[in-house]
Design a protein around this motif. Structure first.
Motif, PDB file in Angstrom:
ATOM      1  N   ALA A 221       4.938   6.912   4.510  1.00  0.00           N
ATOM      2  CA  ALA A 221       4.972   6.664   6.009  1.00  0.00           C
ATOM      3  C   ALA A 221       4.604   8.011   6.679  1.00  0.00           C
ATOM      4  O   ALA A 221       4.062   8.218   7.724  1.00  0.00           O
ATOM      5  CB  ALA A 221       6.341   6.375   6.498  1.00  0.00           C
ATOM      6  N   GLU A 222       5.528   9.280   6.256  1.00  0.00           N
ATOM      7  CA  GLU A 222       5.357  10.530   6.959  1.00  0.00           C
ATOM      8  C   GLU A 222       3.623  11.080   6.746  1.00  0.00           C
ATOM      9  O   GLU A 222       2.927  11.791   7.520  1.00  0.00           O
ATOM     10  CB  GLU A 222       5.989  11.622   6.356  1.00  0.00           C
ATOM     11  N   ILE A 223       3.252  11.018   5.515  1.00  0.00           N
ATOM     12  CA  ILE A 223       1.653  11.349   5.289  1.00  0.00           C
ATOM     13  C   ILE A 223       0.712  10.408   6.133  1.00  0.00           C
ATOM     14  O   ILE A 223      -0.196  10.843   6.702  1.00  0.00           O
ATOM     15  CB  ILE A 223       1.478  10.978   3.527  1.00  0.00           C
ATOM     16  N   TRP A 224       0.874   8.956   6.324  1.00  0.00           N
ATOM     17  CA  TRP A 224       0.166   8.381   7.213  1.00  0.00           C
ATOM     18  C   TRP A 224       0.254   9.109   8.750  1.00  0.00           C
ATOM     19  O   TRP A 224      -0.768   8.887   9.420  1.00  0.00           O
ATOM     20  CB  TRP A 224       0.795   7.021   7.143  1.00  0.00           C
ATOM     21  N   ALA A 225       1.576   9.292   9.111  1.00  0.00           N
ATOM     22  CA  ALA A 225       1.712   9.852  10.467  1.00  0.00           C
ATOM     23  C   ALA A 225       0.962  11.208  10.722  1.00  0.00           C
ATOM     24  O   ALA A 225       0.319  11.310  11.694  1.00  0.00           O
ATOM     25  CB  ALA A 225       3.276   9.805  10.595  1.00  0.00           C
ATOM     26  N   VAL A 226       1.144  12.007   9.471  1.00  0.00           N
ATOM     27  CA  VAL A 226       0.268  13.349   9.702  1.00  0.00           C
ATOM     28  C   VAL A 226      -1.114  13.166   9.928  1.00  0.00           C
ATOM     29  O   VAL A 226      -1.870  13.575  10.624  1.00  0.00           O
ATOM     30  CB  VAL A 226       0.859  14.248   8.742  1.00  0.00           C
ATOM     31  N   ALA A 227      -1.537  12.124   9.009  1.00  0.00           N
ATOM     32  CA  ALA A 227      -2.983  11.802   8.850  1.00  0.00           C
ATOM     33  C   ALA A 227      -3.541  11.447  10.409  1.00  0.00           C
ATOM     34  O   ALA A 227      -4.661  11.659  10.812  1.00  0.00           O
ATOM     35  CB  ALA A 227      -3.529  10.954   7.744  1.00  0.00           C
ATOM     36  N   ALA A 228      -2.590  10.515  10.820  1.00  0.00           N
ATOM     37  CA  ALA A 228      -3.089   9.675  12.103  1.00  0.00           C
ATOM     38  C   ALA A 228      -2.826  10.647  13.248  1.00  0.00           C
ATOM     39  O   ALA A 228      -3.845  10.444  14.153  1.00  0.00           O
ATOM     40  CB  ALA A 228      -2.026   8.653  12.248  1.00  0.00           C
ATOM     41  N   THR A 229      -2.027  11.566  13.450  1.00  0.00           N
ATOM     42  CA  THR A 229      -1.689  12.432  14.679  1.00  0.00           C
ATOM     43  C   THR A 229      -2.058  13.654  14.411  1.00  0.00           C
ATOM     44  O   THR A 229      -2.414  14.448  15.269  1.00  0.00           O
ATOM     45  CB  THR A 229      -0.198  12.617  14.719  1.00  0.00           C
ATOM     46  N   GLY A 230      -2.482  14.259  13.238  1.00  0.00           N
ATOM     47  CA  GLY A 230      -2.691  15.412  12.986  1.00  0.00           C
ATOM     48  C   GLY A 230      -1.628  16.786  13.280  1.00  0.00           C
ATOM     49  O   GLY A 230      -1.865  17.903  13.298  1.00  0.00           O
ATOM     50  N   GLU A 231      -0.250  16.244  13.327  1.00  0.00           N
ATOM     51  CA  GLU A 231       0.728  16.883  13.456  1.00  0.00           C
ATOM     52  C   GLU A 231       1.497  17.057  12.325  1.00  0.00           C
ATOM     53  O   GLU A 231       1.894  16.192  11.577  1.00  0.00           O
ATOM     54  CB  GLU A 231       1.802  16.109  14.610  1.00  0.00           C
ATOM     55  N   PRO A 232       1.883  18.492  11.631  1.00  0.00           N
ATOM     56  CA  PRO A 232       2.522  18.654  10.572  1.00  0.00           C
ATOM     57  C   PRO A 232       4.071  18.301  10.950  1.00  0.00           C
ATOM     58  O   PRO A 232       4.590  17.956  11.634  1.00  0.00           O
ATOM     59  CB  PRO A 232       2.670  19.989  10.305  1.00  0.00           C
ATOM     60  N   CYS A 233       4.769  17.906   9.587  1.00  0.00           N
ATOM     61  CA  CYS A 233       6.064  17.531   9.431  1.00  0.00           C
ATOM     62  C   CYS A 233       6.698  18.580   8.354  1.00  0.00           C
ATOM     63  O   CYS A 233       6.092  18.726   7.503  1.00  0.00           O
ATOM     64  CB  CYS A 233       6.263  16.244   9.635  1.00  0.00           C
ATOM     65  N   ALA A 234       7.918  18.417   8.274  1.00  0.00           N
ATOM     66  CA  ALA A 234       8.663  18.902   7.253  1.00  0.00           C
ATOM     67  C   ALA A 234       9.989  18.304   7.077  1.00  0.00           C
ATOM     68  O   ALA A 234      10.655  17.539   8.090  1.00  0.00           O
ATOM     69  CB  ALA A 234       8.983  20.542   7.452  1.00  0.00           C
ATOM     70  N   GLY A 235      10.772  18.198   6.047  1.00  0.00           N
ATOM     71  CA  GLY A 235      12.257  17.607   5.661  1.00  0.00           C
ATOM     72  C   GLY A 235      12.725  17.728   4.356  1.00  0.00           C
ATOM     73  O   GLY A 235      11.950  18.622   3.428  1.00  0.00           O
ATOM     74  N   TRP A 247      16.885  17.054  -5.353  1.00  0.00           N
ATOM     75  CA  TRP A 247      16.476  17.100  -4.104  1.00  0.00           C
ATOM     76  C   TRP A 247      15.617  18.025  -3.768  1.00  0.00           C
ATOM     77  O   TRP A 247      15.127  19.067  -4.541  1.00  0.00           O
ATOM     78  CB  TRP A 247      17.621  17.739  -3.164  1.00  0.00           C
ATOM     79  N   ARG A 248      14.571  17.817  -2.851  1.00  0.00           N
ATOM     80  CA  ARG A 248      13.261  18.507  -2.660  1.00  0.00           C
ATOM     81  C   ARG A 248      13.067  18.695  -1.043  1.00  0.00           C
ATOM     82  O   ARG A 248      13.503  17.754  -0.338  1.00  0.00           O
ATOM     83  CB  ARG A 248      11.973  17.869  -3.083  1.00  0.00           C
ATOM     84  N   ALA A 249      12.634  19.876  -0.685  1.00  0.00           N
ATOM     85  CA  ALA A 249      12.281  20.205   0.597  1.00  0.00           C
ATOM     86  C   ALA A 249      10.771  20.172   0.661  1.00  0.00           C
ATOM     87  O   ALA A 249       9.984  20.782  -0.333  1.00  0.00           O
ATOM     88  CB  ALA A 249      12.819  21.829   1.068  1.00  0.00           C
ATOM     89  N   TYR A 250      10.233  19.692   1.662  1.00  0.00           N
ATOM     90  CA  TYR A 250       8.670  19.556   1.778  1.00  0.00           C
ATOM     91  C   TYR A 250       8.207  19.846   2.972  1.00  0.00           C
ATOM     92  O   TYR A 250       8.871  19.873   4.174  1.00  0.00           O
ATOM     93  CB  TYR A 250       8.475  18.082   1.185  1.00  0.00           C
ATOM     94  N   ALA A 251       6.724  20.166   3.172  1.00  0.00           N
ATOM     95  CA  ALA A 251       6.217  20.313   4.430  1.00  0.00           C
ATOM     96  C   ALA A 251       5.048  19.631   4.194  1.00  0.00           C
ATOM     97  O   ALA A 251       4.431  19.721   3.071  1.00  0.00           O
ATOM     98  CB  ALA A 251       6.078  21.658   4.772  1.00  0.00           C
ATOM     99  N   ILE A 252       4.410  18.818   5.276  1.00  0.00           N
ATOM    100  CA  ILE A 252       3.180  18.060   5.141  1.00  0.00           C
ATOM    101  C   ILE A 252       2.202  18.517   6.264  1.00  0.00           C
ATOM    102  O   ILE A 252       2.622  18.627   7.398  1.00  0.00           O
ATOM    103  CB  ILE A 252       3.466  16.539   5.213  1.00  0.00           C
ATOM    104  N   HIS A 270       9.410  22.053  -3.001  1.00  0.00           N
ATOM    105  CA  HIS A 270      10.165  22.778  -3.965  1.00  0.00           C
ATOM    106  C   HIS A 270      11.564  22.059  -4.115  1.00  0.00           C
ATOM    107  O   HIS A 270      12.114  21.783  -3.004  1.00  0.00           O
ATOM    108  CB  HIS A 270      10.166  24.179  -3.593  1.00  0.00           C
ATOM    109  N   ASP A 271      12.119  22.374  -5.275  1.00  0.00           N
ATOM    110  CA  ASP A 271      13.244  21.918  -5.772  1.00  0.00           C
ATOM    111  C   ASP A 271      14.630  22.841  -5.017  1.00  0.00           C
ATOM    112  O   ASP A 271      14.515  24.055  -4.982  1.00  0.00           O
ATOM    113  CB  ASP A 271      13.759  22.057  -7.282  1.00  0.00           C
ATOM    114  N   ILE A 272      15.431  21.863  -3.991  1.00  0.00           N
ATOM    115  CA  ILE A 272      16.471  22.603  -3.486  1.00  0.00           C
ATOM    116  C   ILE A 272      17.875  22.057  -4.045  1.00  0.00           C
ATOM    117  O   ILE A 272      18.966  21.935  -3.421  1.00  0.00           O
ATOM    118  CB  ILE A 272      16.355  22.454  -1.955  1.00  0.00           C
ATOM    119  N   THR A 273      17.811  21.441  -4.978  1.00  0.00           N
ATOM    120  CA  THR A 273      19.126  20.518  -5.655  1.00  0.00           C
ATOM    121  C   THR A 273      20.269  21.256  -5.846  1.00  0.00           C
ATOM    122  O   THR A 273      21.335  21.060  -5.219  1.00  0.00           O
ATOM    123  CB  THR A 273      18.652  20.090  -6.963  1.00  0.00           C
TER     124      THR A 273
END
Length: 305
Positions: A221-235, A247-252, A270-273
């Motif tokens: 869902a986040e990948i589709w939103a990034v592809a559609a809007t061109g806005e990066p996200c992280a979480g 647990w993993r931290a990511y940026a798209i 990357h792993d933040i467990t």
């Protein structure tokens, strides 16, 4: 004096014998070579001036009263006091100054001061610190260069091969997704986590690979939103594996076509467990503390009414 001239000469560091009047009675050859002049009869204040004595820590000038030999003449053992002195040839010499009282029975009859030259050790320490700082700068420069390569070299197959060589050497998962949920590229770290060879995974969807539906649905869902809007996200996200939840931290960030439109997304994680487990443990501890406080408050209320 209880210490003889031959014994003083045998000390192969600058060494001084002071009388109770605070003046040098004898100095060995290394001390006088360092000063570039005879030192007999010189007062402690004169020695401070001749050698421009400074404290090693902070670089403040030493006063005569603060010199180790002054303390020794008062009956104190002054051991390994770090100082900096200036030699006759202008060299700055780092030394550990030690001074001990000379006693005849219970009476102080003078003091012995020795300056142990640690210039080589200090130079080595300084060089090591400088090298470490330079290495940190180089590492930061390399990290920035890597970031630039990731952003700039993903436009064609030649650049993709370059990314393979770079990104396979970092401990992060780096994945290129199409908007319809297919792997266009992945790092070896991702392939290893899936237990498959990379070339067998490229072009396949996450459903075909049997990846965990709930977690992947959120990610896609986040990948589709990034592809559609061109806005990066992280979480942050939960990533089930054979050993439980990781647990993993990511940026798209969007992956553009030549015309600038986004047809997919580049995900880095990357792993933040361990960090999350500490956070969860802290949250549990805080909750236990809150409950304990509430119980204490109820007890106090009941006890007072």
């Amino acid at each position: 004096m209880p210490i003889s001239t031959p014994l003083l000469a045998a000390i192969r560091q600058p060494a001084f014998i002071y009388g109770t009047d605070g003046r040098i009675a004898e100095a060995n050859d290394l001390a006088e070579a360092l000063a570039g002049r005879p030192l007999a009869g010189r007062s402690i204040a004169a020695v401070v001036g001749i050698f421009d004595v400074h404290a090693l820590s902070g670089g403040t000038p030493m006063l005569a009263a603060g010199m180790p030999v002054s303390r020794a003449l008062c009956g104190e053992e002054a051991v390994d006091v770090p100082i900096v002195v200036t030699a006759a040839d202008g060299r700055r010499v780092h030394a550990l100054a030690t001074a001990s009282p000379i006693r005849n029975g219970g009476t102080i009859t003078g003091a012995l001061a020795i300056w142990q030259d640690i210039s080589a050790l200090e130079t080595a320490r300084t060089n090591a610190e400088t090298a470490a700082e330079e290495l940190m700068v180089q590492e930061e420069e390399l990290r920035q260069q890597g970031d630039e390569l990731v952003r700039a070299n993903i436009e064609n197959d030649r650049q993709r091969r370059l990314l393979d060589a770079i990104l396979d050497r970092i401990p992060y998962r780096v994945d290129l997704w199409s908007a319809d949920g297919r792997y266009l590229w992945m790092s070896e770290a991702t392939a290893a986590s899936l237990g498959r060879r990379r070339k067998t995974l490229i072009g396949r969807t996450w459903q075909e690979l049997g990846m965990e539906p709930a977690a992947m649905a959120r990610l896609m869902a986040e990948i589709w939103a990034v592809a559609a809007t061109g806005e990066p996200c992280a979480g942050e996200t939960e990533d089930p594996d054979g050993n439980g939840i990781r647990w993993r931290a990511y940026a798209i960030v969007p992956f553009p076509n030549a015309d600038g439109s986004a047809t997919g997304a580049l995900a880095v994680s990357h792993d933040i467990t361990e960090r999350k487990e500490r956070e969860l443990e802290l949250a549990r501890s805080n909750e236990d503390l809150r409950r304990s406080n509430e119980e204490l408050q109820r007890f106090a209320y009941v006890a007072s009414h």
